[in-house]
Each structure stands twice: as C-alpha cells, then as structure tokens.
Design an enzyme around this catalytic site. Structure first.
Site: not given
Ligand code: GLU
Ligand code: ZN
Length: 374
Positions: A253-255, A257
């Site tokens: 996920s966006k976490r 990167g």
C-alpha cells in the site's frame, strides 16, 4: 494456441496499483507468448468509485511499460465496446434471460428492509446474507409490487443443494457448499450490472480463453461459476495470481512508498527495470535467473511457472535491477533518459560525465546531486 485471448480489466478508480499492473503484465506476456490477443476492458460500472481521469491513468501506466493491447476502449475491436458503462443493454438482456429461465428473480426489498434483516442476522451471530424473501413470491404478490412501481433488482437463484467448484490452474480446486452462497444481485435498480454479472458476461462474449485476476477475488469464484452454469456456458481456465505484499508481508500500500507506474517513473526507475521486476512478482523461470528482457519474458513466460505463495515486493531488489539497467544504457541513451531529471544541465557536460555517473546511481533522480558536485 492461437486462440488465446486474455484481458486486463481494471476499474478506473485511480492510478492502477503496481499489483494490478503485475496482473496486466502476466496477461500481456501470456498473449504475446502464444501469439494470442491482449484485451483491455474498462470495468466502470461502479460510478461512485470512479475518478475523472481514471481511464487516462490506466492507459498511461500500460503505455509507460509498453504493454500494448490489441483491443480496447481507444482502438475498438471485434467484441466492443470495451467500456462496461457502454454495454448496459447487454447486461440487462442477459439478466432478464436468467429470469425467463427461472435462474434469477426480481427482488423488491427496500434498503431499510435489507438493513433490518442484516442487523437481525448480526444480532443472532449469523453471516449476513439475503433471506430469500422475494425468491418465492407468488405471481399475485409480484404483480402487486410491479403495480406499485417498487424499484427492483435482479438476484441469482443459487441452488441450495450441492457444491460449486472451480479448478484454478494456480491454486487447484476451490470448492464451496452452495448453501453458503448468497443470492447475489446481478442487476441493480438503476440498470447497472454488478461486477459479477458484467465480468462473466463480458469474458464469455469477448471469448476470453484464460481468466487471470488477483487472489483478492478468490471469494467471488462461486458467484462466477454459478453464473456460467446458469447461462449454460463453458468456464474458461481461471487462475488467481498471488498477492503482492510489502517487505513486512502486509498488503502492498501507499505506506510502502510508490504504488503507481507514474510514481516509479518519476523517481527515476527505467520501464525495462520495472517490467523485469514486476515479472518476478509471482513468476520464476528457475531458482536463480533475475535478469529478463521483454523479449526473453515473452519467450519464457508460461502459466505453469506462476507461483502460488504471495510475492514480496523487495525495494532493494528493484534498485539493484534499476542500477543494472542504467549501466547497460549507452551513454547517449543515458543522456536522453536522464534529461528530464536535470533539465538545466549543460548537454556537453552531461554527455561527458555519463560514463562516470552510470555506475554510481541506482535511480535517475540521484543524478542532480552528482552533477552539482561536478
Ligand atoms: N475490475 C476488477 C478489478 O479492478 C477486475 C477483476 C477481474 O479481473 O475480474 O480488479
Ligand atoms: Zn427482496
């Protein structure tokens, strides 16, 4: 295997996630390996989740990686249209066909009734599901609802007996007791199909020979198989591709990167490095080869080498691959690729230092700092 037809079927809900693009790549490689067709179909029937430039973001992601399609919304093809929102009459006609055959039924339940039903089921500790209220209405009751003009949906009449099985060419047989399968909605009251109806109808009408989709969709297999059976259609081979997880083994996920092809490009990853990296997320040729050109991937990609355990996205490996592909660029090619990252830099200087910079960077966005130094 000249009749291979595989599709990538994203929903235009934002820039496609890298895990989705991996799925597109496997479809593309299988089509190119077999001399078949790679089809792009836009699944835009959930208008609430759509973003305005969703289609453009999909096209751009595929173009950056050179995953060219043979049929699609922009170029058409023999089985179009390739945007589901333009196929609404087809879904309606198919759902009504199932009603005529007694395989589906109209459901007039209001949202309030369904909410009450779910709340009661939850209170009893049961799984929430449709309670068959409208499945066994008498003709008179149905006529009454119709006369009152109550909005209706179409639901599949799932058999209560037996079980439903899908032979998945990656995971083996997936099976479920029919009594645990919900009477799913096929057509909503606004005339839009649900994903399940649209995907099955389109895969059939577009003559898709192999369905490949992310593992996330495994829970939907009974809905799809029961629909194929209700229509009396043959089920093409299905394979659920392994999920892509971050280094912490949690869903990428966006976490973690960058998640879109555009973000990776803007950070200075070369398309050929990203392509090579993505190909290895759930596929391996052998236990040691890591470097694959597009041409090699097309030659070597076969379905039996798709793995079934989740793929781990290793950023260090992506950097290593990118460094490799940067070193492989000719100096002129390097200058051309580097240019967007250092638009100000003097052309002669850039060309002169190319051989020095290439072995020292892993990403093109590291050039600016090195040039400053020069
Ligand atoms: N529209 C679905 C998605 O966005 C397609 C899944 C499938 O391939 O059936 O993931
Ligand atoms: Zn109902």
């Amino acid at each position: 295997m000249t009749d291979v037809r595989v599709r990538f079927a994203p929903s235009p809900t934002g820039a496609p996630h890298i895990g989705n693009i991996r799925t597109a790549l496997f479809c593309y490689l299988w089509a190119r390996h077999t001399g078949g067709k790679f089809i792009l179909r836009i699944e835009d029937t959930d208008q609430a989740r759509e973003v305005e430039n969703g289609l453009q973001l999909i096209l751009e992601s595929l173009r950056i990686l050179g995953l060219d399609w043979d049929e699609g919304p922009d170029i058409g093809g023999p089985y179009g249209p390739y945007e589901q929102s333009k196929r609404l009459p087809i879904y309606k006609e198919h759902a009504e066909r199932l009603i005529a055959q007694g395989r589906a039924y109209y459901c007039y339940c209001t949202e309030e009734r369904l909410e009450r039903m779910r709340a009661e089921q939850k209170a009893r500790g049961e799984q929430t599901r449709y309670d068959y209220h409208c499945r066994y209405l008498s003709d008179a009751e149905r006529a009454e609802y119709e006369r009152a003009g109550i909005p209706k949906v179409i639901r599949l009449a799932v058999p209560h007996e037996g079980k439903t099985t899908l032979h998945d060419f990656i995971h083996g047989d997936l099976s479920i007791e029919n009594k645990n399968v919900d009477d799913q909605v096929l057509l909503k009251s606004d005339g839009f199909p649900t994903y399940h109806l649209a995907v099955v109808v389109d895969d059939h009408l577009m003559k898709i020979s192999h369905v490949m989709r992310g593992e996330d969709w495994i829970p939907s297999f009974p809905k799809h198989v029961l629909l194929y059976q209700a229509f009396g259609w043959e089920i093409p081979p299905h394979g659920h591709l392994p999920n892509v997880l971050g280094p912490d083994r949690k869903k990428l996920s966006k976490r973690h990167g960058a998640t879109s092809v555009m973000q990776f490009r803007d950070e200075g990853y070369l398309p050929e490095a990203l392509l090579n990296f993505l190909a290895r997320l759930g596929w391996a040729y052998d236990d040691h080869t890591e470097i694959f050109s597009r041409q090699q991937l097309i030659e070597l990609f076969t379905l039996d080498k798709i793995e079934h355990s989740p793929a781990i996205f290793d950023p260090a490996k992506l950097d290593w691959l990118n460094g490799y592909y940067i070193r492989e660029l000719t100096d002129d090619e390097f200058v051309a690729r580097a240019r967007p990252f250092v638009p100000q830099a003097d052309a002669t200087l850039l060309r002169a230092i190319a051989p020095l910079v290439k072995p020292r960077i892993k990403k093109l966005n590291e050039i600016a700092a090195l040039i400053d130094y020069c």
